[in-house]
Each structure stands twice: as C-alpha cells, then as structure tokens.
Design a protein around this motif. Sequence first.
Motif, PDB file in Angstrom:
ATOM      1  N   TYR A   1       0.859  -1.180   0.000  1.00  0.00           N
ATOM      2  CA  TYR A   1       0.000   0.000   0.000  1.00  0.00           C
ATOM      3  C   TYR A   1       0.893   1.227   0.000  1.00  0.00           C
ATOM      4  O   TYR A   1       1.946   1.234   0.631  1.00  0.00           O
ATOM      5  N   LEU A   2       0.445   2.254  -0.703  1.00  0.00           N
ATOM      6  CA  LEU A   2       1.150   3.523  -0.707  1.00  0.00           C
ATOM      7  C   LEU A   2       0.362   4.490   0.162  1.00  0.00           C
ATOM      8  O   LEU A   2      -0.845   4.675  -0.042  1.00  0.00           O
ATOM      9  N   LEU A   3       1.029   5.050   1.161  1.00  0.00           N
ATOM     10  CA  LEU A   3       0.422   6.065   2.006  1.00  0.00           C
ATOM     11  C   LEU A   3       0.902   7.416   1.482  1.00  0.00           C
ATOM     12  O   LEU A   3       2.077   7.751   1.618  1.00  0.00           O
ATOM     13  N   LEU A   4       0.016   8.153   0.854  1.00  0.00           N
ATOM     14  CA  LEU A   4       0.357   9.457   0.293  1.00  0.00           C
ATOM     15  C   LEU A   4       0.047  10.522   1.341  1.00  0.00           C
ATOM     16  O   LEU A   4      -1.085  10.633   1.810  1.00  0.00           O
ATOM     17  N   ILE A   5       1.058  11.272   1.710  1.00  0.00           N
ATOM     18  CA  ILE A   5       0.940  12.264   2.767  1.00  0.00           C
ATOM     19  C   ILE A   5       0.689  13.633   2.143  1.00  0.00           C
ATOM     20  O   ILE A   5       1.518  14.131   1.374  1.00  0.00           O
TER      21      ILE A   5
ATOM     22  N   PRO B   1      -3.925   0.876  -2.544  1.00  0.00           N
ATOM     23  CA  PRO B   1      -3.239  -0.372  -2.891  1.00  0.00           C
ATOM     24  C   PRO B   1      -2.323  -0.161  -4.101  1.00  0.00           C
ATOM     25  O   PRO B   1      -2.653   0.602  -5.009  1.00  0.00           O
ATOM     26  N   VAL B   2      -1.191  -0.829  -4.087  1.00  0.00           N
ATOM     27  CA  VAL B   2      -0.257  -0.770  -5.212  1.00  0.00           C
ATOM     28  C   VAL B   2      -0.602  -1.898  -6.172  1.00  0.00           C
ATOM     29  O   VAL B   2      -0.751  -3.052  -5.769  1.00  0.00           O
ATOM     30  N   ARG B   3      -0.749  -1.580  -7.421  1.00  0.00           N
ATOM     31  CA  ARG B   3      -1.105  -2.564  -8.448  1.00  0.00           C
ATOM     32  C   ARG B   3       0.093  -3.465  -8.725  1.00  0.00           C
ATOM     33  O   ARG B   3       1.233  -3.024  -8.746  1.00  0.00           O
ATOM     34  N   ASP B   4      -0.184  -4.722  -8.944  1.00  0.00           N
ATOM     35  CA  ASP B   4       0.850  -5.697  -9.281  1.00  0.00           C
ATOM     36  C   ASP B   4       1.200  -5.541 -10.764  1.00  0.00           C
ATOM     37  O   ASP B   4       0.454  -5.982 -11.640  1.00  0.00           O
ATOM     38  N   VAL B   5       2.333  -4.889 -11.042  1.00  0.00           N
ATOM     39  CA  VAL B   5       2.722  -4.602 -12.423  1.00  0.00           C
ATOM     40  C   VAL B   5       3.010  -5.892 -13.197  1.00  0.00           C
ATOM     41  O   VAL B   5       2.793  -5.958 -14.405  1.00  0.00           O
ATOM     42  N   ALA B   6       3.456  -6.936 -12.508  1.00  0.00           N
ATOM     43  CA  ALA B   6       3.693  -8.208 -13.197  1.00  0.00           C
ATOM     44  C   ALA B   6       2.413  -8.736 -13.814  1.00  0.00           C
ATOM     45  O   ALA B   6       2.414  -9.261 -14.928  1.00  0.00           O
ATOM     46  N   GLN B   7       1.296  -8.584 -13.118  1.00  0.00           N
ATOM     47  CA  GLN B   7       0.002  -9.010 -13.662  1.00  0.00           C
ATOM     48  C   GLN B   7      -0.403  -8.155 -14.855  1.00  0.00           C
ATOM     49  O   GLN B   7      -0.931  -8.664 -15.846  1.00  0.00           O
TER      50      GLN B   7
ATOM     51  N   ALA C   1       1.246  -4.687   4.008  1.00  0.00           N
ATOM     52  CA  ALA C   1       0.169  -4.924   4.971  1.00  0.00           C
ATOM     53  C   ALA C   1      -0.675  -6.084   4.482  1.00  0.00           C
ATOM     54  O   ALA C   1      -0.832  -6.288   3.276  1.00  0.00           O
ATOM     55  N   ASP C   2      -1.218  -6.832   5.422  1.00  0.00           N
ATOM     56  CA  ASP C   2      -2.035  -8.001   5.083  1.00  0.00           C
ATOM     57  C   ASP C   2      -3.413  -7.631   4.562  1.00  0.00           C
ATOM     58  O   ASP C   2      -4.065  -8.446   3.914  1.00  0.00           O
ATOM     59  N   SER C   3      -3.878  -6.422   4.870  1.00  0.00           N
ATOM     60  CA  SER C   3      -5.228  -6.029   4.478  1.00  0.00           C
ATOM     61  C   SER C   3      -5.323  -4.507   4.450  1.00  0.00           C
ATOM     62  O   SER C   3      -4.451  -3.793   4.979  1.00  0.00           O
ATOM     63  N   GLU C   4      -6.410  -4.032   3.885  1.00  0.00           N
ATOM     64  CA  GLU C   4      -6.659  -2.593   3.887  1.00  0.00           C
ATOM     65  C   GLU C   4      -6.805  -2.072   5.317  1.00  0.00           C
ATOM     66  O   GLU C   4      -6.318  -0.991   5.643  1.00  0.00           O
ATOM     67  N   GLU C   5      -7.449  -2.858   6.158  1.00  0.00           N
ATOM     68  CA  GLU C   5      -7.623  -2.462   7.553  1.00  0.00           C
ATOM     69  C   GLU C   5      -6.266  -2.293   8.242  1.00  0.00           C
ATOM     70  O   GLU C   5      -6.051  -1.348   8.996  1.00  0.00           O
ATOM     71  N   ALA C   6      -5.342  -3.212   7.970  1.00  0.00           N
ATOM     72  CA  ALA C   6      -4.001  -3.114   8.555  1.00  0.00           C
ATOM     73  C   ALA C   6      -3.276  -1.889   8.015  1.00  0.00           C
ATOM     74  O   ALA C   6      -2.589  -1.187   8.762  1.00  0.00           O
TER      75      ALA C   6
END
Length: 124
Positions: free
Chosen positions: A3-7, A111-117, A86-91
């Motif tokens: 996850y990216l936390l944008l401040i 959430p960070v997108r899986d670029v490999a996918q 993190a294991d989840s959005e809540e975490a």
Amino acid sequence: MQYLLLIYTDDALLDGLADGEFDTMMRGCLEHADALQAEGTLVGFQQLEHASTAKTLRTRGGRTQVFDGPFSETKEMLAGFNLIEADSEEAALRIAREFPWARTGSIEVRPVRDVAQVRARVGA
C-alpha cells in the motif's frame, strides 16, 4: 500486499502549529518509520520538497507544456509517501493512523497494483 500512504499537508495548518511542534511531530514520525522498517512493514519512504518547487507537464493535442507548481488547485499538497507491506486494507489504515500528518492534511491509503500481472495481461 503493498500500500502507498500518500501524505498531503495544508500549509495553513502547518503554519498554525506551536513553535517546535512540527519538529516534534517529524521526530516522532521518523522514529516510527525506523521501527516499521526494522519490522519489515515499511518498504520505503520519502519526503518531497514544497509543492511550489514542482513542475507539471501536460500534453494535449500533440503540444506539450510545462507549468510551475502542482497540477491541481488545492489547499493540501502532496508532501511525501510511505510504501508499506500490509495483510489487508484495515491493517494499512491502522498503520496510516499511527503517523501524525492527518492532523495537518490527510493520508491517502492506496493499494499498489501488481505490475507483473499488468505486464502479463498486455503482453509486455
């Protein structure tokens, strides 16, 4: 999952802090970041220079222009980011709550997108 936390910060709220309060918040933030890195939760973080130093590049109709400052007119400006595991959005939200910057702006949790996918899907 990452996850990216944008401040985002609001200069008016930062300017309203008592003398030394910003440094106290920053010291606590950096100590917290060090602890998260040590436990493997914080992948990386960085502060950005003030939004007034930004340039925005935009191409429309085959013409590229460069503008001073951020892209949008808003009171809150992107000030930095934290990349976490993190294991989840809540975490991820729990971790974001531990940083002080929601008091002087906001923290966007994305959430960070899986670029490999994506590569596999588009054949790149």
